[in-house]
Design a protein around this motif. Structure first.
Motif, PDB file in Angstrom:
ATOM      1  N   PHE A   1     -27.877  -8.298 -94.753  1.00 49.44           N
ATOM      2  CA  PHE A   1     -28.881  -7.470 -94.096  1.00 49.44           C
ATOM      3  C   PHE A   1     -28.508  -7.324 -92.626  1.00 49.44           C
ATOM      4  O   PHE A   1     -28.288  -8.325 -91.927  1.00 49.44           O
ATOM      5  N   VAL A   2     -28.455  -6.089 -92.143  1.00 45.53           N
ATOM      6  CA  VAL A   2     -28.170  -5.806 -90.739  1.00 45.53           C
ATOM      7  C   VAL A   2     -29.283  -4.920 -90.197  1.00 45.53           C
ATOM      8  O   VAL A   2     -29.707  -3.966 -90.857  1.00 45.53           O
ATOM      9  N   GLU A   3     -29.766  -5.229 -88.999  1.00 41.53           N
ATOM     10  CA  GLU A   3     -30.793  -4.410 -88.363  1.00 41.53           C
ATOM     11  C   GLU A   3     -30.553  -4.327 -86.868  1.00 41.53           C
ATOM     12  O   GLU A   3     -30.152  -5.302 -86.230  1.00 41.53           O
ATOM     13  N   THR A   4     -30.774  -3.164 -86.304  1.00 41.44           N
ATOM     14  CA  THR A   4     -30.816  -2.971 -84.851  1.00 41.44           C
ATOM     15  C   THR A   4     -32.099  -2.231 -84.520  1.00 41.44           C
ATOM     16  O   THR A   4     -32.614  -1.453 -85.346  1.00 41.44           O
ATOM     17  N   GLY A   5     -32.627  -2.469 -83.323  1.00 42.35           N
ATOM     18  CA  GLY A   5     -33.870  -1.803 -82.977  1.00 42.35           C
ATOM     19  C   GLY A   5     -34.268  -2.030 -81.536  1.00 42.35           C
ATOM     20  O   GLY A   5     -33.545  -2.670 -80.754  1.00 42.35           O
ATOM     21  N   PHE A   6     -35.428  -1.504 -81.185  1.00 36.21           N
ATOM     22  CA  PHE A   6     -35.933  -1.635 -79.819  1.00 36.21           C
ATOM     23  C   PHE A   6     -37.449  -1.715 -79.854  1.00 36.21           C
ATOM     24  O   PHE A   6     -38.106  -1.314 -80.817  1.00 36.21           O
ATOM     25  N   SER A   7     -38.013  -2.245 -78.778  1.00 35.66           N
ATOM     26  CA  SER A   7     -39.457  -2.230 -78.538  1.00 35.66           C
ATOM     27  C   SER A   7     -39.668  -1.735 -77.117  1.00 35.66           C
ATOM     28  O   SER A   7     -38.991  -2.196 -76.182  1.00 35.66           O
ATOM     29  N   LYS A   8     -40.585  -0.796 -76.939  1.00 30.20           N
ATOM     30  CA  LYS A   8     -40.836  -0.195 -75.640  1.00 30.20           C
ATOM     31  C   LYS A   8     -42.328  -0.253 -75.339  1.00 30.20           C
ATOM     32  O   LYS A   8     -43.149   0.195 -76.145  1.00 30.20           O
ATOM     33  N   SER A   9     -42.684  -0.820 -74.174  1.00 27.89           N
ATOM     34  CA  SER A   9     -44.065  -0.894 -73.746  1.00 27.89           C
ATOM     35  C   SER A   9     -44.347   0.273 -72.806  1.00 27.89           C
ATOM     36  O   SER A   9     -43.712   0.387 -71.752  1.00 27.89           O
ATOM     37  N   LEU A  10     -45.281   1.154 -73.221  1.00 32.85           N
ATOM     38  CA  LEU A  10     -45.650   2.282 -72.363  1.00 32.85           C
ATOM     39  C   LEU A  10     -46.726   1.895 -71.357  1.00 32.85           C
ATOM     40  O   LEU A  10     -46.864   2.526 -70.321  1.00 32.85           O
ATOM     41  N   SER A  11     -47.502   0.881 -71.683  1.00 32.08           N
ATOM     42  CA  SER A  11     -48.520   0.339 -70.787  1.00 32.08           C
ATOM     43  C   SER A  11     -48.887  -1.030 -71.333  1.00 32.08           C
ATOM     44  O   SER A  11     -48.240  -1.533 -72.254  1.00 32.08           O
ATOM     45  N   ASN A  12     -49.927  -1.622 -70.776  1.00 31.55           N
ATOM     46  CA  ASN A  12     -50.392  -2.904 -71.306  1.00 31.55           C
ATOM     47  C   ASN A  12     -51.015  -2.767 -72.690  1.00 31.55           C
ATOM     48  O   ASN A  12     -51.363  -3.771 -73.316  1.00 31.55           O
ATOM     49  N   HIS A  13     -51.149  -1.531 -73.191  1.00 29.85           N
ATOM     50  CA  HIS A  13     -51.889  -1.328 -74.422  1.00 29.85           C
ATOM     51  C   HIS A  13     -51.142  -0.512 -75.466  1.00 29.85           C
ATOM     52  O   HIS A  13     -51.599  -0.426 -76.607  1.00 29.85           O
ATOM     53  N   VAL A  14     -50.030   0.096 -75.123  1.00 28.51           N
ATOM     54  CA  VAL A  14     -49.319   0.962 -76.058  1.00 28.51           C
ATOM     55  C   VAL A  14     -47.886   0.482 -76.201  1.00 28.51           C
ATOM     56  O   VAL A  14     -47.192   0.249 -75.207  1.00 28.51           O
ATOM     57  N   ARG A  15     -47.428   0.357 -77.427  1.00 36.18           N
ATOM     58  CA  ARG A  15     -46.094  -0.152 -77.716  1.00 36.18           C
ATOM     59  C   ARG A  15     -45.456   0.709 -78.794  1.00 36.18           C
ATOM     60  O   ARG A  15     -46.106   1.114 -79.762  1.00 36.18           O
ATOM     61  N   ILE A  16     -44.158   0.977 -78.641  1.00 32.03           N
ATOM     62  CA  ILE A  16     -43.387   1.721 -79.622  1.00 32.03           C
ATOM     63  C   ILE A  16     -42.264   0.831 -80.138  1.00 32.03           C
ATOM     64  O   ILE A  16     -41.542   0.210 -79.346  1.00 32.03           O
TER      65      ILE A  16
END
Length: 783
Positions: free
Chosen positions: A553-568
């Motif tokens: 199993f291989v995975e790459t990814g990201f997490s991005k915080s747009l504010s203290n309340h919204v995350r992508i």
């Protein structure tokens, strides 16, 4: 594809839920904060406060005792904002990071609040967390969850997460895997099928947290790694007698009730629980009329826990659960008067002891014994086949782990063993070889068949893992060893590697992971699948030894915080398998058993947007795109029919049975008043593949299922047409105090009353319909 190689229908076994209201260690990876509050002179203070971890979905309040102490347990790894308050003192805020199971001693000194001074506590951003490798569902999501059919509350919550697919009869499939779902309930793994068709699911009322993993597995997880579901039982801080109760009434005569009672005094807690359910739609029926689909069940449990000292804690738990339900008929079976019943039961006992050897070393011992049984029986009007079955297994589980903190390293090592005893007894009588001039069975298939077998098996596993931080870089590495022996004898070494790099100025975390996995075959009917019964079933077919699956199993990814309340979040993954596990069905008995094909590849992308407490709004939106391809020849199990030789020598490829290309989920919650909330949810499924053995006899199929079912099938593409559902929920807190809480919730599902087809395949099975428009009302109280 493989599902239709034989011919088809369903079901059962039994589950491990928990009804304790006082808990020990929750998840396999969870931490603890031991809080001590004093004033500047060192005198103890009685205080209150809160702890919030947005990334982990934790939001709790607490009160210390007269000595200023309080233990916050069951915290998943991550960052938390800890706020402490006491009358006459300035509030204090800290950011605390949980990285291991070792307790953190957190001393807080409160300053006297100056006269005419206002102190503001600024909210800390804990939504973005580089250590996060799982999806955590907030407590609010568990409390506001939409009502569900019996035994499906946990399944419905997990299905909201990207990468998970809920197939017919509540069968979960993570990233294309058939039955490779592992439940970890209060730290103890369960590897058997936990769907309602096989087992009574857990009661979500008993749990305070739920998390799911589909990648970046620590080495302590093994044997079933399509996806991992971790559940932690309720952490009740009340003293004296306390508890909760819930009642639900909904369409299809769905009625459920549960009661949890606990008593805590000093370092001792006891708990008792019970639940009952009945319904007229237990499984997903093959026809709109929903024939013969009643079910009922219940369970009782007891718990004892003792905090012997600051270093030692022990927890005992036991339960007995039983479920009984009917197999839904299609139209022709209903016309003959067929009735088939299933029952399942489980008796379980477990113990967990935690020992803190030093501020840097923690040990834990777990043991469990459970006995599971399942039966199927048919009346004389059953057609075209009359099956009966009695099967089950007994399992003993033992495990020990050591966790240590050394510098920037979080080390953990452990061993575990499982000893099992499996028995299976199956027989059938063929009633009709042809129906409506359509051939159902080949003439050489014997009219009567009987199989009986038993076996003993065991697995032994060991692991070592380390997690450490170097600046903004988080690294994790581990190595696992597994030895499996039941129908085959196999060993494997499985390395794991993960990394996450945080860019604080950009509010982004970049991730990557590699997991080598070793997955054992499904235990349901494994003896039948591992026995060469070709001659007894007509002589046409192939038998191959059933060996474990191995994959990368291989995975790459990201997490991005747009504010203290919204995350992508976004991720790309690829899974490749040797001996890819699937399932097939024995003739038309509806009894499934494990098989394997030589290779498979699953690849996909997933995105998710989370909104956590953005004013009155919260919610999430997710999208998954997946492509799963299996490759012949077959590699293990029992294969029947004239095409078996072609499967053995074949070199072609086919879409795996969970190859749904596009899946969309969304839910928006708004709280216009502190005691009132509304939620709107929408889901879309692009449709699963299917394959019918031989040419389709449309007239006969209409006689089986009805004309409207065929309209939901795209025969040119070999896929079910897309399905969608619009749902709405509303809740009101009628009473809300420290001593008594009372909540009323109403839900409406599939508002457009759309006919949604989940599965379509073969004769007399493999076809399942989602529920039409329906409603539910639930009331819950805590005291």
């Amino acid at each position: 594809m493989i599902r239709s190689l034989l011919m088809q229908s369903f079901l059962l076994a039994s589950i491990a839920a928990l009804a304790g209201t006082w808990r020990a260690e929750a998840q396999r990876i969870s931490g603890e904060i031991r809080l001590q509050v004093t004033d500047v002179t060192g005198s103890a203070l009685r205080a209150s406060g809160s702890i919030v971890g947005q990334a982990t979905g934790v939001e709790r309040t607490f009160e210390t005792d007269d000595t200023g102490r309080y233990a916050i347990r069951g915290l998943p790894p991550g960052r938390y904002e800890l706020i402490v308050r006491s009358t006459g003192f300035a509030p204090h805020s800290d950011v605390v990071e949980i990285q291991s199971q070792l307790p953190i001693e957190q001393r807080v000194k409160l300053d006297v609040l100056p006269l005419n001074t206002t102190v503001d506590v600024t909210e800390v951003d804990t939504l973005l967390d580089p250590a996060r490798s799982a999806q955590y569902l907030p407590r609010q999501v568990l409390e506001d969850r939409p009502a569900s059919a019996p035994s499906r509350s946990v399944l419905g919550l997990v299905n909201t997460q990207p990468g998970w697919l809920l197939e017919a009869n509540g069968s979960l499939h993570p990233r294309g895997s058939e039955y490779d779902v592992q439940y970890v309930i209060d730290g103890i793994p369960f590897y058997d099928n936990r769907s309602p068709a096989f087992a009574q699911s857990v009661n979500i009322e008993e749990f305070q947290s739920l998390s799911v993993r589909t990648a970046a597995y620590p080495a302590e997880f093994g044997l079933k790694l399509g996806g991992v579901i971790e559940l932690a039982s309720e952490q009740d801080t009340h003293r004296g007698l306390h508890g909760s109760a819930a009642l639900q009434n909904s369409s299809f005569a769905n009625r459920e009730g549960s009661l949890l009672l606990g008593y805590t005094r000093g370092g001792t807690g006891v708990g008792f629980g019970g639940e009952v359910m009945e319904t007229d739609r237990y499984l997903d029926p093959p026809v709109e009329q929903n024939y013969t689909n009643r079910g009922n069940g219940g369970g009782l449990s007891a718990m004892f826990e003792r905090q012997w000292s600051d270093s030692d804690r022990t927890r005992f738990y036991a339960h007995r659960r039983d479920t009984r339900f009917m197999v839904p008929n299609e139209l022709l079976q209903q016309a003959t008067g067929q009735r088939q019943d299933r029952s399942a039961g489980e008796t379980l006992g477990q113990v967990t002891h935690t020992r803190i050897f030093s501020p840097h070393v923690l040990g834990q011992f777990r043991a469990m014994v459970r006995d599971t049984d399942a039966r199927l029986w048919s009346n004389i009007q059953s057609t075209p086949i009359r099956p009966s079955q009695d099967r089950g297994f007994r399992e003993t589980y033992l495990a020990g782990t050591l966790a240590a903190h050394y510098g920037g390293h979080e080390l953990k090592a452990g061993v575990e063993s499982t000893f099992s005893s499996v028995h299976e007894d199956l027989s059938f009588d063929i009633i009709a070889y042809r129906l409506e001039d359509v051939r159902i069975f080949d003439p050489d298939v014997p009219q009567n068949f009987h199989f009986s077998g038993s076996a003993r098996g065991r697995t032994q596993s060991g692991f070592i893992q380390d997690t450490w931080r170097v600046g903004n870089l988080n690294l994790s590495a581990g190595l696992r060893f597994d030895h499996y022996r039941l129908v085959e004898n196999e060993t494997a070494w499985s390395p794991r590697l993960g990394l996450a790099y945080e860019v604080p100025s950009a509010g982004i975390v970049l991730r990557g992971s590699y997991d080598r996995v070793f997955q054992i075959p499904a235990i349901e009917n494994i003896l039948l699948a591992s026995s060469d019964q070709i001659r007894n079933l007509g002589g046409e077919g192939v038998f191959l030894p059933l060996v474990p699956s191995r994959g990368n199993f291989v995975e790459t990814g990201f997490s991005k915080s747009l504010s203290n309340h919204v995350r992508i979040d976004g991720s790309w993954y690829r899974r490749s398998f040797d001996n890819f596990g699937d399932d097939s069905l024995l003739l038309n008995t509806g009894i499934s058993f494990p098989i394997a094909v030589s290779k498979a590849t699953v690849r996909g992308t997933e995105t998710k947007i989370e909104i956590r407490s953005f004013g009155p709004f919260s919610g999430e939106l997710s999208y998954s795109n997946m492509n799963g391809t299996g490759r012949l020849p077959v590699a293990g199990g029992l294969f029947l029919g004239d095409e078996a030789d072609a499967l053995l020598d074949g070199t072609g490829s086919f879409p795996i049975s969970q190859d749904q290309r596009n899946t969309f989920r969304s839910r928006l919650r708004v709280q216009p008043h502190s005691r009132v909330w509304l939620a709107l949810a929408f889901s879309y499924n692009s449709g699963l593949p299917f394959e019918i053995e031989g040419p389709l006899n449309e007239q006969f199929t209409v006689q089986q299922y009805g004309a409207r079912i065929l309209e939901k099938v795209n025969f040119e593409r070999g896929r079910i047409r897309p399905s969608a559902s619009l749902d709405v929920s509303a809740g009101v807190d009628i009473l809300q105090s420290d001593r008594l809480k009372l909540r009323l919730q109403a839900d409406a599902f599939n508002l457009s009353n759309r006919l949604n087809l989940i599965n379509f395949s073969g004769v007399f099975s493999g076809t399942a319909l989602d529920a039409p428009r329906n409603f539910a009302l639930r009331v819950r109280t805590e005291f």
